[in-house]
Design a protein around this motif. Sequence first.
Motif, PDB file in Angstrom:
ATOM      1  N   ALA A 290     -19.507 -23.482  20.952  1.00 36.71           N
ATOM      2  CA  ALA A 290     -18.542 -23.085  21.982  1.00 36.71           C
ATOM      3  C   ALA A 290     -19.201 -23.071  23.360  1.00 36.71           C
ATOM      4  O   ALA A 290     -18.588 -23.476  24.361  1.00 36.71           O
ATOM      5  CB  ALA A 290     -17.960 -21.713  21.655  1.00 36.71           C
ATOM      6  N   ASN A 291     -20.445 -22.643  23.433  1.00 36.81           N
ATOM      7  CA  ASN A 291     -21.152 -22.585  24.713  1.00 36.81           C
ATOM      8  C   ASN A 291     -21.454 -23.971  25.268  1.00 36.81           C
ATOM      9  O   ASN A 291     -21.577 -24.140  26.484  1.00 36.81           O
ATOM     10  CB  ASN A 291     -22.446 -21.785  24.572  1.00 36.81           C
ATOM     11  CG  ASN A 291     -22.210 -20.293  24.543  1.00 36.81           C
ATOM     12  OD1 ASN A 291     -21.146 -19.815  24.929  1.00 36.81           O
ATOM     13  ND2 ASN A 291     -23.192 -19.536  24.066  1.00 36.81           N
ATOM     14  N   PHE A 292     -21.608 -24.971  24.397  1.00 39.93           N
ATOM     15  CA  PHE A 292     -21.817 -26.332  24.885  1.00 39.93           C
ATOM     16  C   PHE A 292     -20.615 -26.823  25.689  1.00 39.93           C
ATOM     17  O   PHE A 292     -20.757 -27.662  26.581  1.00 39.93           O
ATOM     18  CB  PHE A 292     -22.066 -27.293  23.714  1.00 39.93           C
ATOM     19  CG  PHE A 292     -23.434 -27.184  23.108  1.00 39.93           C
ATOM     20  CD1 PHE A 292     -24.556 -27.091  23.912  1.00 39.93           C
ATOM     21  CD2 PHE A 292     -23.608 -27.190  21.732  1.00 39.93           C
ATOM     22  CE1 PHE A 292     -25.833 -26.989  23.361  1.00 39.93           C
ATOM     23  CE2 PHE A 292     -24.866 -27.095  21.168  1.00 39.93           C
ATOM     24  CZ  PHE A 292     -25.981 -26.992  21.987  1.00 39.93           C
ATOM     25  N   LEU A 293     -19.422 -26.308  25.353  1.00 41.43           N
ATOM     26  CA  LEU A 293     -18.192 -26.738  26.028  1.00 41.43           C
ATOM     27  C   LEU A 293     -17.747 -25.760  27.105  1.00 41.43           C
ATOM     28  O   LEU A 293     -16.724 -25.986  27.762  1.00 41.43           O
ATOM     29  CB  LEU A 293     -17.064 -26.901  25.002  1.00 41.43           C
ATOM     30  CG  LEU A 293     -17.331 -27.857  23.838  1.00 41.43           C
ATOM     31  CD1 LEU A 293     -16.139 -27.876  22.891  1.00 41.43           C
ATOM     32  CD2 LEU A 293     -17.633 -29.259  24.353  1.00 41.43           C
TER      33      LEU A 293
ATOM     34  N   GLY B 282     -28.800 -21.171  26.534  1.00 42.62           N
ATOM     35  CA  GLY B 282     -28.824 -22.269  25.552  1.00 42.62           C
ATOM     36  C   GLY B 282     -29.773 -23.372  25.956  1.00 42.62           C
ATOM     37  O   GLY B 282     -30.964 -23.139  26.205  1.00 42.62           O
ATOM     38  N   PHE B 283     -29.216 -24.582  26.077  1.00 51.40           N
ATOM     39  CA  PHE B 283     -30.020 -25.756  26.444  1.00 51.40           C
ATOM     40  C   PHE B 283     -29.453 -26.333  27.735  1.00 51.40           C
ATOM     41  O   PHE B 283     -28.600 -27.232  27.701  1.00 51.40           O
ATOM     42  CB  PHE B 283     -29.986 -26.802  25.332  1.00 51.40           C
ATOM     43  CG  PHE B 283     -30.495 -26.297  24.010  1.00 51.40           C
ATOM     44  CD1 PHE B 283     -31.846 -26.339  23.709  1.00 51.40           C
ATOM     45  CD2 PHE B 283     -29.620 -25.761  23.071  1.00 51.40           C
ATOM     46  CE1 PHE B 283     -32.326 -25.868  22.501  1.00 51.40           C
ATOM     47  CE2 PHE B 283     -30.084 -25.288  21.860  1.00 51.40           C
ATOM     48  CZ  PHE B 283     -31.438 -25.336  21.568  1.00 51.40           C
ATOM     49  N   PRO B 284     -29.913 -25.825  28.897  1.00 47.42           N
ATOM     50  CA  PRO B 284     -29.370 -26.294  30.177  1.00 47.42           C
ATOM     51  C   PRO B 284     -29.575 -27.808  30.340  1.00 47.42           C
ATOM     52  O   PRO B 284     -30.675 -28.321  30.134  1.00 47.42           O
ATOM     53  CB  PRO B 284     -30.194 -25.524  31.219  1.00 47.42           C
ATOM     54  CG  PRO B 284     -30.737 -24.340  30.481  1.00 47.42           C
ATOM     55  CD  PRO B 284     -30.957 -24.800  29.078  1.00 47.42           C
ATOM     56  N   SER B 285     -28.500 -28.498  30.701  1.00 45.79           N
ATOM     57  CA  SER B 285     -28.551 -29.955  30.890  1.00 45.79           C
ATOM     58  C   SER B 285     -27.254 -30.401  31.541  1.00 45.79           C
ATOM     59  O   SER B 285     -26.389 -29.583  31.863  1.00 45.79           O
ATOM     60  CB  SER B 285     -28.761 -30.658  29.546  1.00 45.79           C
ATOM     61  OG  SER B 285     -27.730 -30.325  28.634  1.00 45.79           O
ATOM     62  N   SER B 286     -27.116 -31.708  31.718  1.00 43.93           N
ATOM     63  CA  SER B 286     -25.914 -32.266  32.330  1.00 43.93           C
ATOM     64  C   SER B 286     -24.729 -32.116  31.386  1.00 43.93           C
ATOM     65  O   SER B 286     -24.905 -31.948  30.171  1.00 43.93           O
ATOM     66  CB  SER B 286     -26.144 -33.745  32.650  1.00 43.93           C
ATOM     67  OG  SER B 286     -26.327 -34.479  31.446  1.00 43.93           O
ATOM     68  N   PRO B 287     -23.492 -32.184  31.912  1.00 37.81           N
ATOM     69  CA  PRO B 287     -22.302 -32.102  31.045  1.00 37.81           C
ATOM     70  C   PRO B 287     -22.295 -33.165  29.951  1.00 37.81           C
ATOM     71  O   PRO B 287     -21.837 -32.907  28.832  1.00 37.81           O
ATOM     72  CB  PRO B 287     -21.142 -32.303  32.023  1.00 37.81           C
ATOM     73  CG  PRO B 287     -21.674 -31.841  33.342  1.00 37.81           C
ATOM     74  CD  PRO B 287     -23.119 -32.210  33.338  1.00 37.81           C
ATOM     75  N   GLU B 288     -22.802 -34.347  30.254  1.00 39.03           N
ATOM     76  CA  GLU B 288     -22.848 -35.410  29.242  1.00 39.03           C
ATOM     77  C   GLU B 288     -23.769 -35.037  28.090  1.00 39.03           C
ATOM     78  O   GLU B 288     -23.452 -35.258  26.915  1.00 39.03           O
ATOM     79  CB  GLU B 288     -23.306 -36.734  29.877  1.00 39.03           C
ATOM     80  CG  GLU B 288     -22.336 -37.339  30.872  1.00 39.03           C
ATOM     81  CD  GLU B 288     -22.366 -36.647  32.228  1.00 39.03           C
ATOM     82  OE1 GLU B 288     -23.316 -35.852  32.466  1.00 39.03           O
ATOM     83  OE2 GLU B 288     -21.429 -36.865  33.022  1.00 39.03           O
ATOM     84  N   MET B 289     -24.935 -34.454  28.429  1.00 38.50           N
ATOM     85  CA  MET B 289     -25.867 -34.038  27.391  1.00 38.50           C
ATOM     86  C   MET B 289     -25.308 -32.875  26.581  1.00 38.50           C
ATOM     87  O   MET B 289     -25.521 -32.782  25.373  1.00 38.50           O
ATOM     88  CB  MET B 289     -27.207 -33.636  28.013  1.00 38.50           C
ATOM     89  CG  MET B 289     -28.050 -34.803  28.488  1.00 38.50           C
ATOM     90  SD  MET B 289     -28.450 -35.961  27.157  1.00 38.50           S
ATOM     91  CE  MET B 289     -29.393 -34.905  26.051  1.00 38.50           C
ATOM     92  N   GLN B 290     -24.555 -31.986  27.250  1.00 35.65           N
ATOM     93  CA  GLN B 290     -23.933 -30.873  26.535  1.00 35.65           C
ATOM     94  C   GLN B 290     -22.945 -31.400  25.482  1.00 35.65           C
ATOM     95  O   GLN B 290     -22.891 -30.883  24.361  1.00 35.65           O
ATOM     96  CB  GLN B 290     -23.192 -29.962  27.515  1.00 35.65           C
ATOM     97  CG  GLN B 290     -24.099 -29.202  28.470  1.00 35.65           C
ATOM     98  CD  GLN B 290     -24.875 -28.076  27.792  1.00 35.65           C
ATOM     99  OE1 GLN B 290     -24.284 -27.145  27.269  1.00 35.65           O
ATOM    100  NE2 GLN B 290     -26.193 -28.156  27.810  1.00 35.65           N
ATOM    101  N   LEU B 291     -22.199 -32.437  25.831  1.00 36.97           N
ATOM    102  CA  LEU B 291     -21.272 -33.052  24.872  1.00 36.97           C
ATOM    103  C   LEU B 291     -22.032 -33.711  23.727  1.00 36.97           C
ATOM    104  O   LEU B 291     -21.603 -33.663  22.571  1.00 36.97           O
ATOM    105  CB  LEU B 291     -20.384 -34.082  25.578  1.00 36.97           C
ATOM    106  CG  LEU B 291     -19.276 -33.523  26.474  1.00 36.97           C
ATOM    107  CD1 LEU B 291     -18.559 -34.655  27.208  1.00 36.97           C
ATOM    108  CD2 LEU B 291     -18.286 -32.699  25.666  1.00 36.97           C
TER     109      LEU B 291
END
Length: 318
Positions: free
Chosen positions: A87-90, A20-29
């Motif tokens: 779902a993958n973002f979480l 997906g879009f690899p990034s920090s947990p904050e960016m994923q949210l």
Amino acid sequence: MNVSGRETTTTSVSFFILLGFPSSPEMQLLYFGLFSVTYTLTLMGNAAIACAVRWDRRLHTPMYIFLGNFSLLEIGYVTTTVPNMLANFLSSRKSISFISCFAQFYFFFSFGCDEGFYLCIMAFDRYLAICRPLHYPRIMTKQLYTGLVILGWSSGFVLFITPVILISRLPFCGPNTIDHFICDPVPLMMLSCSKDNITQFIYSTFNVIFMIGTFLFVLCSYALVILSVLRMPSAASKRKAFSTCASHLAVVILFFGSVMVMYISPGSGHPVKTQKIITLFYSVITPLCNPLIYSLRNKEMKAALRKIFRIEQGIHKI
């Protein structure tokens, strides 16, 4: 013996990882919130158009019937990929099973193929209505537009069986990480243990024939429409015809432009970030824009949507 070895390597990968879009947990949210809103607006916009066509008898004409079905296709199109992406973002695993991956591949590209056919059908309908207005009622009968509706829905699902089966039968023995947010055929073929030139050739040929063929059909139809409109003596008739055609052409450019850049020559290879951005554009952004393009430039559609919203407001008050 060779066949047996092929089957063994094929089943050694039971799931894939969608980076997906690899990034920090904050960016994923943040991504989750942004795409959740986009997905909701896409569903609401396209569902509103489909409901307007269904409930308003003034829109029970071939042009709006095709538009309503196109909106339903858009709902199926985004639903094949966006919920899994959300779902993958979480999720920390970001995995998808082998079967689910190819099911997503099949339905996503089948719906996309159907959209291409529907754009051709809508262009053909506008050509008949504007260039052959006296013959339109005789040609565009209920039997014909019903057949075109069925053809538009079924074509992609029939045609994409072959590419999906061929790619799914490639040997996958690891790695199983796809640097994408969907099960796209190009990175899937790159993960195969052995290079299958025949499968790649068939897939590329299919893309070229479908995309170039449908795109040229649409362009030729609208070229004839524009020539016919320019010959109209009435300025009001010209404005109305151009308004309708402008909406259709905007959707055509959004859809075919991004898809052709991505898939017309998969062997040439695009940077991974470019692949994701282009795919994001035609799989998420375009379905969001289509309801706006069609509703904002169409008086009949705007009137039908206002009527629906008034009915809903009345129900809520009761």
